[in-house]
Design a protein around this motif. Structure first.
Motif, PDB file in Angstrom:
ATOM      1  N   GLN A   1       0.828  -1.196   0.000  1.00 31.77           N
ATOM      2  CA  GLN A   1       0.000   0.000   0.000  1.00 31.77           C
ATOM      3  C   GLN A   1       0.870   1.257   0.000  1.00 31.77           C
ATOM      4  OE1 GLN A   1      -2.462  -0.884   3.540  1.00 31.77           O
ATOM      5  NE2 GLN A   1      -4.208  -0.553   2.169  1.00 31.77           N
ATOM      6  N   ARG A   2       0.369   2.306  -0.642  1.00 34.38           N
ATOM      7  CA  ARG A   2       1.060   3.588  -0.653  1.00 34.38           C
ATOM      8  C   ARG A   2       0.116   4.641  -0.114  1.00 34.38           C
ATOM      9  NH1 ARG A   2       2.565   2.205  -6.181  1.00 34.38           N
ATOM     10  NH2 ARG A   2       0.975   3.623  -6.929  1.00 34.38           N
ATOM     11  N   SER A   3       0.647   5.611   0.592  1.00 33.56           N
ATOM     12  CA  SER A   3      -0.165   6.748   1.022  1.00 33.56           C
ATOM     13  C   SER A   3       0.619   8.013   0.789  1.00 33.56           C
ATOM     14  CB  SER A   3      -0.548   6.619   2.497  1.00 33.56           C
ATOM     15  OG  SER A   3       0.586   6.805   3.325  1.00 33.56           O
ATOM     16  N   HIS A   4      -0.078   9.136   0.749  1.00 37.44           N
ATOM     17  CA  HIS A   4       0.584  10.416   0.557  1.00 37.44           C
ATOM     18  C   HIS A   4       0.874  11.041   1.906  1.00 37.44           C
ATOM     19  CE1 HIS A   4       0.265  10.654  -3.784  1.00 37.44           C
ATOM     20  NE2 HIS A   4      -0.917  10.086  -3.653  1.00 37.44           N
ATOM     21  N   GLN A   5       2.094  11.514   2.060  1.00 36.98           N
ATOM     22  CA  GLN A   5       2.494  12.133   3.302  1.00 36.98           C
ATOM     23  C   GLN A   5       1.924  13.552   3.363  1.00 36.98           C
ATOM     24  OE1 GLN A   5       6.720  12.808   3.880  1.00 36.98           O
ATOM     25  NE2 GLN A   5       6.572  11.890   5.889  1.00 36.98           N
ATOM     26  N   ALA A 132       8.753   1.955  -9.537  1.00 39.51           N
ATOM     27  CA  ALA A 132      10.153   1.701  -9.191  1.00 39.51           C
ATOM     28  C   ALA A 132      10.438   2.062  -7.736  1.00 39.51           C
ATOM     29  CB  ALA A 132      11.068   2.495 -10.121  1.00 39.51           C
ATOM     30  N   VAL A 133       9.952   3.227  -7.319  1.00 38.02           N
ATOM     31  CA  VAL A 133      10.187   3.660  -5.934  1.00 38.02           C
ATOM     32  C   VAL A 133       9.463   2.744  -4.961  1.00 38.02           C
ATOM     33  CG1 VAL A 133       9.825   5.529  -4.281  1.00 38.02           C
ATOM     34  CG2 VAL A 133      10.632   6.056  -6.594  1.00 38.02           C
ATOM     35  N   TYR A 134       8.222   2.384  -5.284  1.00 33.38           N
ATOM     36  CA  TYR A 134       7.468   1.507  -4.386  1.00 33.38           C
ATOM     37  C   TYR A 134       8.106   0.121  -4.295  1.00 33.38           C
ATOM     38  CZ  TYR A 134       3.509  -0.944  -2.295  1.00 33.38           C
ATOM     39  OH  TYR A 134       2.705  -1.691  -1.464  1.00 33.38           O
ATOM     40  N   ALA A 143       8.425  -6.952   5.527  1.00 33.58           N
ATOM     41  CA  ALA A 143       7.309  -7.256   6.425  1.00 33.58           C
ATOM     42  C   ALA A 143       6.034  -6.543   6.017  1.00 33.58           C
ATOM     43  CB  ALA A 143       7.672  -6.882   7.865  1.00 33.58           C
ATOM     44  N   GLY A 144       6.146  -5.615   5.059  1.00 35.27           N
ATOM     45  CA  GLY A 144       4.972  -4.906   4.585  1.00 35.27           C
ATOM     46  C   GLY A 144       4.724  -3.620   5.347  1.00 35.27           C
ATOM     47  N   GLY A 145       3.485  -3.177   5.310  1.00 34.73           N
ATOM     48  CA  GLY A 145       3.127  -1.919   5.943  1.00 34.73           C
ATOM     49  C   GLY A 145       2.644  -0.923   4.910  1.00 34.73           C
TER      50      GLY A 145
END
Length: 329
Positions: A1-5, A132-134, A143-145
């Motif tokens: 998963q990705r989120s925006h800071q 690529a960054v992800y 471990a994920g997150g």
């Protein structure tokens, strides 16, 4: 998963004499650490200043259509219909506008196809950067997150796997890219400004069109600067393509690997110093320097040649005879 800071901007904004903006801390027009991206705005400032040719109507409409189609794909995939009507409206406006241009003879079907391809490649390059960054983050976090997008860590990962290759930081003049219209040449060098030697143009037409803006920043160069030979810069993908699949004898292609797309054979998505991404496929034997090619690696290829693949993609194809001319950094 990705989120925006959602952290505040880490740096103030610097504005140059033309009105282009950069993060003050790093002087980047795109900075993940400071959460800034001024690239499109800076292009518009260059147009307003008379330094860059404005986009044609067919360019604007093909970009709008491609972006609207991408938005509709995301809506179908994610089920979020909040922007459905907006994207449908944008798509209809773009398609109606393009049909009108073609019917009036102000654009051809070939023009529409050309600019549609370019618009798709621009969006795909942005997506490739994100992937690529992800992927690099996942490698460091097995471990994920949830990945927080933005900040020093994002910039560190971007620099490692998705940044433009080192030649992009050169102060040499690119003598094969017109400062006004942006078109690239292959073996042919373009005409340099006689005063500053810092920009080149396709012809007198482009030079005259750019003069209103360029005269504000044009300065005579020192004799040392005039010796700064821009032809030592590596070729971009567009410049290599201008050789029409012939070998670019004596020239170098420098790209960074941003994604491994290998299946039956090694295939990599590679970014040039302009940020454009195309494919390199290896048809060469195994057990060579290409085995060291990984995401983040920089490939330098002397005497390269452009290649069109049967699936419609393009880039370069490496054969056994090319191996002695290739370095992996």
């Amino acid at each position: 998963q990705r989120s925006h800071q959602n952290t505040p901007m880490a740096s103030a904004m610097h504005t140059d004499e033309i009105g282009r903006c950069f993060c003050e801390l790093h002087m980047r027009d795109r900075c993940h650490e400071c959460c800034y991206d001024f690239r499109e705005m800076n292009k518009m400032m260059e147009v307003d200043a008379g330094l860059r040719k404005p986009k044609s109507r067919v360019e604007e409409l093909t970009s709008q259509r491609v972006e609207a189609l991408r938005g509709l794909e995301a809506i179908r995939r994610d089920g979020n219909v909040e922007f459905l009507e907006m994207n449908e409206t944008y798509l209809k406006e773009a398609e109606d506008g393009l049909a009108e241009l073609v019917s009036k003879g102000e654009a051809t079907a070939a023009d529409v196809d050309e600019f549609t391809t370019k618009a798709r490649e621009r969006l795909e390059a942005e997506d490739c950067d994100l992937r690529a960054v992800y992927a690099a983050w996942k490698e460091e976090n097995p471990a994920g997150g949830v990945m927080e997008w933005g900040g020093k860590d994002t910039q560190r990962l971007f620099d490692r796997v998705a940044a433009v290759p080192p030649s992009a930081n050169s102060d040499r003049v690119d003598k094969r890219k017109c400062a006004w219209c942006g078109k690239s040449s292959g073996a042919e060098k373009l005409k340099a400004c006689s005063q500053c030697k810092a920009v080149v143009y396709c012809d007198e037409g482009c030079q005259r069109a750019a003069w209103k803006g360029h005269k504000k920043v044009c300065k005579k160069t020192s004799s040392a600067a005039k010796e700064n030979k821009g032809d030592k810069l590596p070729l971009t993908w567009e410049q290599l393509e201008a050789y029409d699949a012939a070998v670019a004898t004596g020239k170098v292609l420098e790209v960074r690997v941003v994604e491994n797309r290998s299946l039956l054979r090694p295939v990599f998505a590679c970014k040039d110093r302009d940020g454009n991404i195309k494919l390199i496929a290896s048809y060469a034997r195994r057990g060579t320097t290409l085995d060291r090619l990984n995401v983040g690696s920089v490939l330098r290829w002397k005497h390269p040649r452009f290649h069109y693949f049967i699936d419609g993609s393009s880039g370069a194809r490496i054969e056994d005879e090319d191996l002695s001319n290739i370095d992996v950094l």
